[in-house]
Write a protein that holds these residues in place. Structure first.
Motif, PDB file in Angstrom:
ATOM      1  N   ASP A  68      -4.521   5.131  -3.355  1.00 45.04           N
ATOM      2  CA  ASP A  68      -5.056   6.193  -2.514  1.00 45.04           C
ATOM      3  C   ASP A  68      -3.935   6.764  -1.648  1.00 45.04           C
ATOM      4  OD1 ASP A  68      -6.969   7.904  -1.433  1.00 45.04           O
ATOM      5  OD2 ASP A  68      -8.461   6.304  -1.315  1.00 45.04           O
ATOM      6  N   HIS A  69      -4.299   7.742  -0.808  1.00 46.65           N
ATOM      7  CA  HIS A  69      -3.315   8.455   0.003  1.00 46.65           C
ATOM      8  C   HIS A  69      -3.324   7.902   1.422  1.00 46.65           C
ATOM      9  CE1 HIS A  69      -0.649  12.005   0.083  1.00 46.65           C
ATOM     10  NE2 HIS A  69      -0.963  12.074   1.378  1.00 46.65           N
ATOM     11  N   ASN A  70      -2.824   6.679   1.591  1.00 48.82           N
ATOM     12  CA  ASN A  70      -2.775   6.073   2.917  1.00 48.82           C
ATOM     13  C   ASN A  70      -1.745   4.945   2.948  1.00 48.82           C
ATOM     14  OD1 ASN A  70      -4.141   3.637   1.921  1.00 48.82           O
ATOM     15  ND2 ASN A  70      -6.028   4.823   2.002  1.00 48.82           N
ATOM     16  N   GLU A  71      -1.436   4.506   4.173  1.00 51.83           N
ATOM     17  CA  GLU A  71      -0.399   3.494   4.362  1.00 51.83           C
ATOM     18  C   GLU A  71      -0.740   2.170   3.697  1.00 51.83           C
ATOM     19  OE1 GLU A  71       0.867   6.698   6.642  1.00 51.83           O
ATOM     20  OE2 GLU A  71      -1.118   5.748   6.666  1.00 51.83           O
ATOM     21  N   ALA A  72      -2.005   1.788   3.715  1.00 54.55           N
ATOM     22  CA  ALA A  72      -2.393   0.519   3.094  1.00 54.55           C
ATOM     23  C   ALA A  72      -2.078   0.524   1.601  1.00 54.55           C
ATOM     24  CB  ALA A  72      -3.873   0.249   3.327  1.00 54.55           C
ATOM     25  N   SER A  73      -2.326   1.658   0.950  1.00 52.35           N
ATOM     26  CA  SER A  73      -2.034   1.763  -0.477  1.00 52.35           C
ATOM     27  C   SER A  73      -0.524   1.794  -0.713  1.00 52.35           C
ATOM     28  CB  SER A  73      -2.678   3.029  -1.050  1.00 52.35           C
ATOM     29  OG  SER A  73      -2.439   3.135  -2.442  1.00 52.35           O
ATOM     30  N   TRP A  74       0.193   2.535   0.121  1.00 50.83           N
ATOM     31  CA  TRP A  74       1.645   2.609  -0.052  1.00 50.83           C
ATOM     32  C   TRP A  74       2.300   1.262   0.219  1.00 50.83           C
ATOM     33  CZ3 TRP A  74       0.960   7.469   3.340  1.00 50.83           C
ATOM     34  CH2 TRP A  74       0.518   8.521   2.537  1.00 50.83           C
ATOM     35  N   GLU A  75       1.766   0.497   1.150  1.00 55.43           N
ATOM     36  CA  GLU A  75       2.313  -0.833   1.411  1.00 55.43           C
ATOM     37  C   GLU A  75       2.246  -1.706   0.154  1.00 55.43           C
ATOM     38  OE1 GLU A  75       1.797  -4.534   4.571  1.00 55.43           O
ATOM     39  OE2 GLU A  75       0.112  -3.186   4.207  1.00 55.43           O
ATOM     40  N   ARG A  76       1.166  -1.577  -0.608  1.00 52.87           N
ATOM     41  CA  ARG A  76       1.030  -2.393  -1.819  1.00 52.87           C
ATOM     42  C   ARG A  76       2.031  -1.998  -2.897  1.00 52.87           C
ATOM     43  NH1 ARG A  76      -4.497  -1.972  -0.249  1.00 52.87           N
ATOM     44  NH2 ARG A  76      -4.868  -0.161  -1.593  1.00 52.87           N
TER      45      ARG A  76
END
Length: 255
Positions: free
Chosen positions: A233-241
């Protein structure tokens, strides 16, 4: 070790302060002669600390690098938070009009000129960096992802590798394509680029544009690591993964 301090970018926001952050591996304390590659990141307030992050969730980059022992310095600068498209303006290489956000004056070139000619020389002078192009990388997400693509192509003499997560490649597609076609790009250039499967429907023809940009990079001889993130998705939690994936690409084979 993370150092945080206030800086100004006169070319963009005059004497208005914003935060800068630098992570240096703890191993440096044991080996003061060590020197490290540098990863520059956009949206610095979202990189390390939840309490600084726009939506209360950071990428946790320091946690990952400490846990894995990666020998890399991470330098990041806070974005412009002005409500009148401040971030969009600083992180756009192109001036554009959009029905949702209105007129955006592209100040991406000024942003990169400051980063390359002011911020990077300071980082190289103060911290234990390997300042050459081979060891200088850049990364970001969304508009920061677009800027990472811009940086590694328009400033390819400075950055050899880039990670563009969920890059905002849905506007100014013609000018972006021209940049990718015409910019001088060295054959050792490495790019990681991804997009979340859940965010693909956000913009019409997004999958087609993502494929077009990937194809153009491959045509130019870029060593491309490209993926659609399942459930991304388009958010920090997704980018962290995605940190393990893009950091593996950025540091793969680097000595």
């Amino acid at each position: 070790m993370i150092t945080k301090w206030s800086i100004t970018i006169p070319e963009l926001t005059g004497d208005e302060p914003r935060s800068a952050y630098v992570y240096v591996p703890d191993a440096f304390e044991e080996d003061p002669e060590a020197r490290y590659p540098v990863l520059y990141m956009f949206d610095g307030h979202n990189v390390f600390f939840d309490e600084d992050a726009t939506y209360g969730k950071s990428w946790g980059m320091a946690d990952f690098t400490v846990a894995t022992g990666l020998p890399v310095i991470i330098a990041a600068v806070e974005c412009n938070h002005h409500p009148d498209n401040g971030r969009l303006s600083e992180y756009s290489p192109f001036t554009f009009d959009n029905p949702e956000v209105g007129h955006v004056r592209g100040l991406g070139r000024i942003t990169m000129e400051w980063l390359v000619n002011t911020f990077k020389p300071y980082i190289d002078a103060v911290f234990p960096t390997l300042p050459d192009r081979e060891h200088t990388f850049i990364a970001g997400s969304s508009m920061g992802g677009l800027m990472s693509l811009y940086a590694v192509t328009a400033y390819n003499h400075v950055f050899s590798r880039a990670a563009a997560l969920s890059p905002s490649i849905w506007f100014a597609t013609g000018r972006l394509d021209r940049l990718l076609r015409e910019a001088p790009i060295a054959p050792d250039t490495v790019v990681y680029m991804d997009y979340g499967s859940r965010e693909l429907p956000f913009h019409s023809n997004m999958k087609r544009q993502f494929s077009r940009v990937a194809s153009r990079l491959l045509e130019r001889g870029v060593l491309l690591d490209c993926r659609i993130v399942p459930g991304g998705d388009h958010n920090e939690a997704s980018w962290e993964r995605q940190i393990p994936f893009f950091m593996e690409t950025l540091l793969y084979g680097v000595e």
